[in-house]
Enzyme design. Sequence first.
Site, PDB file in Angstrom:
ATOM      1  N   ASP A 178     -14.303  -4.791  -1.611  1.00  0.00           N
ATOM      2  CA  ASP A 178     -14.209  -4.182  -0.089  1.00  0.00           C
ATOM      3  C   ASP A 178     -15.288  -4.369   0.012  1.00  0.00           C
ATOM      4  O   ASP A 178     -16.056  -3.583   0.485  1.00  0.00           O
ATOM      5  CB  ASP A 178     -13.175  -3.168  -0.632  1.00  0.00           C
ATOM      6  CG  ASP A 178     -11.792  -2.970  -0.732  1.00  0.00           C
ATOM      7  OD1 ASP A 178     -11.435  -3.421  -0.789  1.00  0.00           O
ATOM      8  OD2 ASP A 178     -12.215  -2.078  -1.623  1.00  0.00           O
ATOM      9  N   ASP A 232       1.072  -0.947  -0.125  1.00  0.00           N
ATOM     10  CA  ASP A 232       0.107  -0.010   0.254  1.00  0.00           C
ATOM     11  C   ASP A 232       1.204   0.856  -0.002  1.00  0.00           C
ATOM     12  O   ASP A 232       1.606   1.684   0.818  1.00  0.00           O
ATOM     13  CB  ASP A 232      -1.033   0.028   1.054  1.00  0.00           C
ATOM     14  CG  ASP A 232      -1.917  -1.572   1.497  1.00  0.00           C
ATOM     15  OD1 ASP A 232      -2.206  -1.521   0.109  1.00  0.00           O
ATOM     16  OD2 ASP A 232      -2.472  -1.338   2.053  1.00  0.00           O
TER      17      ASP A 232
END
Length: 582
Positions: free
Chosen positions: A437, A279
Amino acid sequence: MDTTTFNSSNFTAVPGSLGLRNRPLKLHRTAIHFKSFTNFSVRASAVGASDSTVTLLDYGAGNVQSIRNAIRYLGLDIKDVQTPEDILNAKRLIFPGVGAFASMMDVLNKNGMAEALRAYIENDRPFLGICLGLHLLFESSEENGPVKGLGLIPGVVGRFDSSNGCRVPHIGWNALQIKNDSVILDEIANRHVYFVHSYRAVPSEENEEWISSTCNYGIDFISSIRRGNVHAVQFHPEKSGDVGLSILRKFLLPNSSITKKSFEGKATKLAKRVIACLDVRTNDNGDLVVTKGDQYDVREQTKENEVRNLGKPVELAGQYYLDGADEVSFLNITGFRDFPLGDLPMLQILRYTSENVFVPLTVGGGIRDFTDANGRYYSSLEVASEYFRSGADKISIGSDAVYAAEEYLKTGVKTGKSSLEQISRVYGNQAVVVSIDPRRQYLTSPYEVGFKSVKVTNLGPNGEEYAWYQCTVNGGREGRPIGAYELAKAVEELGAGEILLNCIDCDGQGKGFDIDLIKLISDAVSIPVIASSGAGKAEHFSEVFSQTNASAALAAGIFHRKEVPIQSVKDHLLKKGIEVRM
């Protein structure tokens, strides 16, 4: 290879079709270091000047940056084909065919290069075709067709059949069965190489004299051919690590005197993939860092509340390549939401990483249609193209895929205008990952909502026995009226080639993957599913592979913090009888 320091202040962006040359960079104070990450290095001085140039046929679709980097890594120069005469005059020609067969043949036929290629190959000149570069040698392909190929090898290229339980596209590291003397495959017996494709050619009596190796994926298909100086492979050597570099070296530098590495292994079938995820975002000082969230919150729970800084993206990606990661995934969470292409540092990270990391690279974040502050419109296809040109092999779409799926389920119409549809049509569905998600929503009854629910292994906070998985957008901040099951089915229809399945509830917890969710989705679709969120120890990887149909498992924090090395995960999986690439 010497270590080189590259500072953002003296680097100019590689120009693409989007006019990015003079935009300011935002790499700030962080210098980027890159090193040699493989077991051999050949410099151009090792061969004669006249032998140091490779001719590359790039017809303009997909990521060929990786093959360029591999050629340069081996110390050779590149000459791009501009005219059919460049093909006929080449001493060594590589055709890294990417994209879709019909569009490839259309381009080659229109500019006269198809006939030049046929003449070059018929004259037994040194040729290496990759993926579509193998397909075009056959009589025709069913992809977007039938469409005629060069007709040099008997046979028709057809699509894999998912009805036999195989996931299509065929994505991952699979084993080769060497059939005949191939020259370039001599040193890689029983090792895995990287495949990513939906179409394949099958062996027959008519083409058996061409076949140098086969691979099994539901059926035996042709993984490489060789006749004289003509070679072609279905897999991607430029993405197959040291094994792939060895293959390229054998083709490009057959007489070079370099230290060779033994590649004896025990590969027998498609391996389960272990993926390292990074990330990436700017911290409060404006530096690009690798961070990690706790249920998507990337800030430390301290008085300063600063962004977690777990390292530099390029260096970490390079280390994970050395450690044995089968893929590296970058998720851009910086938030260039109004102007994704202003995020040149992310493009630079891809370029730097792809120079020394020879496994697949995926990037996600900000890939959608948008209009900049000056009123100029950019399509998601243009945005994705810039990422592909910078070294990405696959792009990941999140929120935009949710909106597209909602619209599709509402109307039942494929408009062809969504990011997902545009990019998969041009680059192939194997190049498009949809990131889901979801957040778990507990139920007392499976009939409380109109979305697919499951009976959960662990009861909810109030003893609930069921749950459905609500999809979110904008980094998990907004729930949407669609379930993960419904979304997965819809995006497969719209052209996704792979699903990255996260779980907000498990993110950063280290208690294991959400097996209930992963089993639900991996049983529902026929495309590969990557399990994500929750890994805390090596046993969690064997658990997800043994209890679900996940094709790969991804982790971030445990690798960044060196709590569980990638090699330890693979050693554990081997002990459990789960095949992995070593």
